[in-house]
Design a protein around this motif. Sequence first.
Motif: not given
Length: 206
Positions: A32-42
């Motif tokens: 989902g979209s929330r996890a995408t933010v964290w993946a992009s940050l990582g």
Amino acid sequence: MVSVEFLITSLVVVLIPGTGVLYTVSTGLFLGSRATVWASLGCTFGIVPSMLASITGLAIILHTSAIAFQVVKYAGVAYLLYLAWSMWRSSSALSLSEEKEPMSMVSVAVKGCLMNVLNPKLTIFFMAFLPQFVPAQATSPTSNMLLLGSIFMAMTFVVFLIYGALAALVRDHVINSERLTVGLQKLFAGSFAALGLKLALSDRSN
């Protein structure tokens, strides 16, 4: 002064699909979209060690020392193959109503970060890329490269967010198809394995 040439070249480099894009897209599809933010940050913060290493001269060690390069390279290969194996093993149909073991968002970010940290080619890339856009008359080349590297990171984060958001948009359609879900998971697993193999076969000059 940041040149237009640097911005255009950086955008082209960031848009080219690689491990970061692949990871962010797969995260958007399956978490989902929330996890995408964290993946992009990582993935973005995983660039920091390579950028700093290139600026401080550590990249030269990786470029000239076969042992140092091989150690980092094969750690990266092992990690990519681990990701491929984990995704292949867990391939199954998904459902929005199913609450499978929720993955920690920090874990999502750490995985993305490690992919870039364990890629020695990224350090060498920055060593070759950043100096080209530092003006010859620059009074502080180090400060200039830090600025350029920071802009590159910001562009990376934004582009990864867009890739992930687009993947999250079609998530509902994907998870409603058992065959498509399993097929995509195996496709991503195979892609991570292929990237690991490509890294394993690479040397310091390409």
